[in-house]
Every structure is written in C-alpha cells, then in structure tokens.
Design a protein around this motif. Sequence first.
Motif, PDB file in Angstrom:
ATOM      1  N   PRO A 159      29.885  40.028  41.109  1.00 35.23           N
ATOM      2  CA  PRO A 159      29.608  41.262  40.226  1.00 35.23           C
ATOM      3  C   PRO A 159      30.970  40.935  38.918  1.00 35.23           C
ATOM      4  CG  PRO A 159      30.804  41.910  42.107  1.00 35.23           C
ATOM      5  CD  PRO A 159      30.524  40.592  42.471  1.00 35.23           C
ATOM      6  N   ARG A 160      30.347  41.603  38.000  1.00 39.04           N
ATOM      7  CA  ARG A 160      31.368  41.717  36.746  1.00 39.04           C
ATOM      8  C   ARG A 160      31.674  43.200  36.753  1.00 39.04           C
ATOM      9  NH1 ARG A 160      27.444  38.893  32.621  1.00 39.04           N
ATOM     10  NH2 ARG A 160      27.610  36.750  33.498  1.00 39.04           N
ATOM     11  N   SER A 176      30.516  47.889  42.920  1.00 37.77           N
ATOM     12  CA  SER A 176      29.256  47.027  42.268  1.00 37.77           C
ATOM     13  C   SER A 176      28.008  47.341  42.662  1.00 37.77           C
ATOM     14  CB  SER A 176      29.813  45.734  42.260  1.00 37.77           C
ATOM     15  OG  SER A 176      29.497  45.342  43.470  1.00 37.77           O
ATOM     16  N   ASN A 215      25.954  45.353  43.123  1.00 37.30           N
ATOM     17  CA  ASN A 215      25.747  44.607  43.964  1.00 37.30           C
ATOM     18  C   ASN A 215      26.006  44.614  45.525  1.00 37.30           C
ATOM     19  OD1 ASN A 215      26.337  41.782  45.493  1.00 37.30           O
ATOM     20  ND2 ASN A 215      25.282  41.007  43.800  1.00 37.30           N
ATOM     21  N   THR A 266      26.056  39.876  36.743  1.00 37.46           N
ATOM     22  CA  THR A 266      26.678  39.158  37.808  1.00 37.46           C
ATOM     23  C   THR A 266      26.588  37.567  37.323  1.00 37.46           C
ATOM     24  OG1 THR A 266      24.456  38.638  38.995  1.00 37.46           O
ATOM     25  CG2 THR A 266      25.900  40.417  39.968  1.00 37.46           C
ATOM     26  N   SER A 267      27.673  36.886  38.144  1.00 33.50           N
ATOM     27  CA  SER A 267      27.969  35.495  37.687  1.00 33.50           C
ATOM     28  C   SER A 267      27.868  34.723  38.997  1.00 33.50           C
ATOM     29  CB  SER A 267      29.225  35.293  36.964  1.00 33.50           C
ATOM     30  OG  SER A 267      30.365  35.783  37.462  1.00 33.50           O
ATOM     31  N   ASN A 320      28.965  32.584  42.202  1.00 32.94           N
ATOM     32  CA  ASN A 320      30.130  32.451  43.032  1.00 32.94           C
ATOM     33  C   ASN A 320      30.575  31.041  42.956  1.00 32.94           C
ATOM     34  OD1 ASN A 320      31.920  31.974  45.552  1.00 32.94           O
ATOM     35  ND2 ASN A 320      31.326  33.694  46.400  1.00 32.94           N
TER      36      ASN A 320
END
Length: 461
Positions: free
Chosen positions: A239-240, A254, A256, A392-393, A395
């Motif tokens: 998560p960002r 987050s 997420n 999100t990005s 992992n």
Amino acid sequence: MDMMKKIPVREQDPKVRATNFQEVCYGYNEEEAVLEASRCLNCKNARCIAGCPVKIDIPTFISQVKEKDYLAAANTIAKSSALPAVCGRVCPQESQCEGQCVRGIKGEAISIGKLERFVADWSREHGFVPEAASEKKGKKVAVIGSGPAGLTCAGDLAKLGYDVTIFEALHEPGGVLTYGIPEFRLPKQAVVQPEIENVRKLGVKIETNVIIGKSVTIDELMDEEGFSAIFIGSGAGLPRFMGIPGENANGVFSANEYLTRSNLMKAFRDDYDTPIVAGKKVVVVGGGNVAMDAARTALRLGAEVHIVYRRSEKELPARAEEVHHAKEEGIIFDLLTNPVEILTDDKGWVKGVVVRKMELGEPDASGRRRPVEVEGSDYTIDVDTVIMALGTSPNPLISSTTDGLETNKHRCIVANEENGQTSREGVFAGGDAVTGAATVILAMEAGRAGARGIDEYLSRK
C-alpha cells in the motif's frame, strides 16, 4: 419494450443493503436476459469485441442467449474467459465493451456485463465445466499468484496441455478477488470459489501458503523442481501512504489491510474472531473502486463514512455504478478536499483529520485537471478511523530474490505487453505486478498474453 433502453436490473433496497453484506445486484432472470439479448444488433463488424480486453465473441454469445441456448453461450465465453461470473460483476464494461456498443450511439448500450453474468450463473447452477486438454505436452509451468492474471494464465496453459501449478502466498486462492473485493460486490463461496474450481478441473494444481522469494525462489523452481517456464502474476499488494503528520496513529489503515481483514479473514462476520476497527466516523482517502469498497464496508460495519477526494466528481476514477451505489447507501463525499494532517488524542488514537480545500487547475499527465490548494481553507473533520485508498505497488520480494529480473522505478516488473516476456529467460509476468494496481479484466488480458508467450517459448525449445 423500448429497444433503445436497457432492461432494468433488480437490486437490494439501498437502506436494507447498507446494513448487510449480501450481494447488491440480483442480476437478470431468464426472461429479462432473453429480452435484453433481443436488443443486440448482432453487428458483423462488432466493435464490442474490440473493446473487450480478452476478446470474448460477444455477438455470438448474446445471440445464443436470445435463442435460449445457454450451454452454447457458456462454451463461447469459456473460449476467452476463465472467470465470467467475476467479470460480469466487476468489469468496467461501460468503458470497454459496452462503451463501444453501436446500440449505445442513439440509445442505451446492451447490458453485456449483466448478460455475461447471467450465462456464468446459469453455467454454475447447471454444472458446466470447461473442456480440458485432450493431449498433454509433458512440460511443467509454474504460475505465481492466484489472482485474475494467474488464474487466467494457468487456465489457458492447461487447455494447451501443460502441467500447471499455481503458488499462492495466502491461505486461500483468488488474490484480489478473495481479499480485495467485498462480499456485497463479489460473493466468495457462491461466485469466486466455483470459478477457481473450474480452473482446477482443467488440471491446474494450486499450492497455498507458498511465498515465492521466501518459501522457495524462482531459481529453485526452475533448477531444482523442473519447471520449464514461470509466469509471475503476484499482484500489487504494497500500500501507498501520503506521508502527512499523524499517519502512523492508531486507527489509520491502508485499504488493503482493512479489506483483507474483512474479506479474506471474514471480520465482517460475528462468528469470526478476526479483529477490525469498525469506527463510528470514518474517513476514506481516495476516489477509486478500492476507496468505494472500503467506504461501503465501513458503512456496513456501522460507521458514518466520508470519502475525501482532492478532485471533483467528474474526475473520480471509480466506476460510475460504484459511486452511484455508495451515494444511495449514504456515503458522504467531501470532494475537492485533501488531508494535510491526522490529529491524535493523548493515547495515540485518531481523533480528527485536518483537510484543505482544493480547486482544479490545468490538466496533468493523466489528462485530469491538477488539484491546487486553496490557502487558508483548512478545517477539521472529527473522526476515529482513517482508511488510505491511494493505490498499491508490487511487493519487491520476488524481484529482489531473482537475478536478472528487471524492474522500473515503481518496483513493477518490466515485461513485454504482447507476450509477458521479462528480462529473464523463461520468466514471464503480467497483471498488477507489471502495471501496478489496475482492473481485473486487464490482469486477465495480461494472463492470456503470458500464456501465449509461454506456449511460443516452450514450443521453440
């Protein structure tokens, strides 16, 4: 019947559904599906197919629904999609197949998504199983991640005769379908699990609780376990956050984590012990589908919920249907507003959010008008919970444990869009692990591309 207008779809009453986790939309019954299918012009040069990322033969399956040949319709869809009951519910059809529909030029587009859902639900209720490969190729392929990209890639490869094993990090397969999208949009037992079982019936094996990069590496899969190729469809689960003061306070989540607790770990159910902070007044920061999912989940857990988004309603990235449902249920939208600080009490728990008014300036790189701060416009919203839904990005665990696997500045794996090939021979990738957070159908498109790429690669060896 007015041929220019869609057959309406039945839904739960907003006041009732805001208090439960049952599916919002009931979908079409047989009579409604046949009537809607009869609106289709059956275009010879079908623009709707071009608008579908996985290229379903839409006019053919709709014509088969019109003729009440639902088995044929199921077979038509199965040639292109492993997850029709999912796509019929969560795809952004309005900007894809339905957005290209010729009927929509002068009237309302055909409800392609609702018809796909009808066929998929009919298939499940009547025990339809996609046809498995008649011949085996004798080559093993590993698929990392059991979300839409991984399931699609695995299903396509199995149909081609490969021996496919999916490795899933969590204890249940499904990826974002299981942990990300709420029950009221995508029922897990009734919809997601049967679709996964159909992939298994093609011969695909699924191993859960296997973390690639920790339990086993890509090198070990290829060198020691005999896999000839690998597809990485591990999604984007990192998560960002905003980086504003107070963001580490108790009561800040987050989206997420919040949705994973609720969906995968069943925190919304009274008979499960998974902890979740329900909150009495919740702010969700963001304007995408994930923000809508988190907000509508918090509402069902008993909170007053505000969505704080720094642009106007016109720029909301969420599907119009999701925004409409959220408004009907009582979600409050604080638009052209952005958090600048999270306030805490003496025990470190959230007690409020300081937000700043915004106005829209010139368009940015995304084409949306850039939000500009309005000086002196700060005010405080009293809340006890904040959910960050800012994207999100991927992992970095897989890329950091695999030599020769190129990534970009966003930690996304670099892969060829046409065939999923990465910088590492025999390793392919697609979906959110490559693009960052996107839609289910785009991940499926990438899964299909990866399967084609792997088949071409292994056919040459």
